[in-house]
Design an enzyme around this catalytic site. Structure first.
Site, mmCIF file in Angstrom:
data_model
loop_
_atom_site.group_PDB
_atom_site.id
_atom_site.type_symbol
_atom_site.label_atom_id
_atom_site.label_comp_id
_atom_site.label_asym_id
_atom_site.label_seq_id
_atom_site.Cartn_x
_atom_site.Cartn_y
_atom_site.Cartn_z
ATOM 1 N N MET A 31 -1.981 0.860 -18.588
ATOM 2 C CA MET A 31 -2.882 1.907 -18.082
ATOM 3 C C MET A 31 -3.237 1.611 -16.628
ATOM 4 O O MET A 31 -3.958 0.644 -16.342
ATOM 5 C CB MET A 31 -4.153 1.994 -18.927
ATOM 6 C CG MET A 31 -3.938 2.718 -20.247
ATOM 7 S SD MET A 31 -5.426 2.749 -21.257
ATOM 8 C CE MET A 31 -5.496 1.057 -21.814
ATOM 9 N N CYS A 115 5.310 8.720 -17.634
ATOM 10 C CA CYS A 115 4.310 9.183 -16.668
ATOM 11 C C CYS A 115 4.555 10.640 -16.296
ATOM 12 O O CYS A 115 5.660 11.009 -15.920
ATOM 13 C CB CYS A 115 4.342 8.288 -15.429
ATOM 14 S SG CYS A 115 2.971 8.640 -14.353
#
Ligand SMILES: Cc1cc2nc3c(=O)[nH]c(=O)nc-3n(C[C@H](O)[C@H](O)[C@H](O)COP(=O)(O)O)c2cc1C
Length: 339
Positions: A31, A115
């Site tokens: 993250m 992503c």
């Protein structure tokens, strides 16, 4: 409840990624802005977290600017096994970056195909790689050939809404030697919204032969992890947002999978002590200037929910801190409180 215990014990088996045996099949999701050394270390220290992964690092930066890259290399031998996540599009650039991170101690190289952020997807990286399974597989193939450590991939269900490319991609990735695939069961356009569709994880786990599949998306508790393991037949569970401000969650999940018993959440004072450890680990190890690290900590420490129910007093103070002394003062105060 007793019916749940036997399957729970059988799902708590080690995760084998290439030559690396990971004692607990629970992993911390990469993250950006959060999964730095401090959070990774804390999750391991509190127990239950078998594998951690760095925030994403650009392969081009690693290739072109060793100095800038080294600022992002925050992993340490003590947190082994650690996966280092790279993003990139061109197989030879990603492969070169992989060699560098392995030389710096990465136990596993993970490639980001999840992503959705336009800056990355527009250049064809992250989840956009899944638009072309052949191209995505070529990146994995180049990586497997470039490094001796296991290569893993973190994917979404697919790039275009409703087009599940995770299944054909995982099969192809296994055929070129990938060590594991983690499936975040959302399409790129969903970003982090809506519910994760665990049926995609089940479909991927069913399609591959022996490569471990790690399920990801919406696991907040031991019962969630058990449901994911049982309903999808995945080999491991990756937890992201639910571990922010709750680094003890892996220990709680592991305990639940072993016993069927959910541990209570730590008290406000206990949470403040863990938050203090988080802040101190960050300040001791960050490569950022102290003020920048403190500004990042505002958001990270706010996730510990240190207010009494119905109050926002601590949070309002945390979002205004300017120095590490301000932060430590607030956390010591809450840690000493008896309510
Ligand atoms: C703030 C934030 C940053 C993230 N950064 C990355 C990243 O660098 N690499 C990556 O593969 N996924 C990244 N993700 C996605 C997570 O790894 C994970 O797939 C997603 O949050 C779903 O899991 P969860 O429901 O357990 O949170 C990020 C998610 C969040 C919330």
């Amino acid at each position: 409840m007793s019916l749940m215990l036997t399957p729970a014990k059988t799902v708590l088996k080690p995760l084998q990624i290439g030559h690396i045996a990971i004692d607990t099949p629970l992993t911390l999701a990469p993250m950006a802005g959060h999964s730095n050394y401090a959070l990774r270390h804390l999750c391991r220290e509190l127990g239950g977290c078998g594998l951690v992964c760095t925030e994403l690092i650009s392969s081009s930066i690693v290739k072109n600017s060793r100095k800038r890259a080294l600022q992002r290399f925050d992993w340490r031998a003590s947190e082994s096994p650690v996966a280092v996540q790279l993003f990139g599009v061109e197989p030879h650039i990603v492969a070169e970056a992989a060699r560098v991170v392995v030389d710096h101690g990465a136990d596993i190289v993970d490639i980001n195909m999840g992503c959705w952020v336009p800056k990355i997807a527009k250049k064809g990286g992250g989840a956009a790689l899944l638009r072309d399974v052949k191209k995505a597989t070529a990146v994995v193939d180049a990586l497997v050939k470039a490094v001796a450590v296991p290569v893993t991939v973190k994917v979404r269900s697919g790039f275009e809404d409703g087009v599940v490319t995770a299944v054909p991609f995982a099969v192809a990735a296994e055929s070129v030697g990938a060590g594991a695939v983690a499936v975040h069961a959302r399409f790129a356009g969903q970003e982090h919204g809506g519910a994760a569709d665990w049926e995609v994880i089940a479909a991927v786990a069913d399609a591959v032969s022996a490569m471990p599949i790690i399920g990801n998306g919406d696991v907040h508790s031991g019962p969630d992890a058990l449901r994911m393991l049982q309903s999808t037949a995945c080999d491991g569970v990756m937890v992201g947002r639910a571990a922010l401000g709750r680094p003890w969650l892996f220990h709680h999940i592991e305990h639940y999978l072993a016993t069927g018993i959910e541990l209570p959440e730590p008290s406000r004072a206990e949470r403040a002590k863990i938050a203090l450890r988080h802040a101190q680990l960050t300040l001791e190890t960050t490569r950022l200037p102290e003020r920048v690290a403190v500004l990042e900590l505002r958001g990270q420490i706010s996730k510990y929910k240190l207010d009494k129910p119905g109050s926002a007093r601590v949070r309002n103070r945390l979002v205004r801190i300017e120095t590490s002394a301000d932060l430590e003062g607030i956390l010591h105060e809450v840690a000493a409180a008896s309510d």
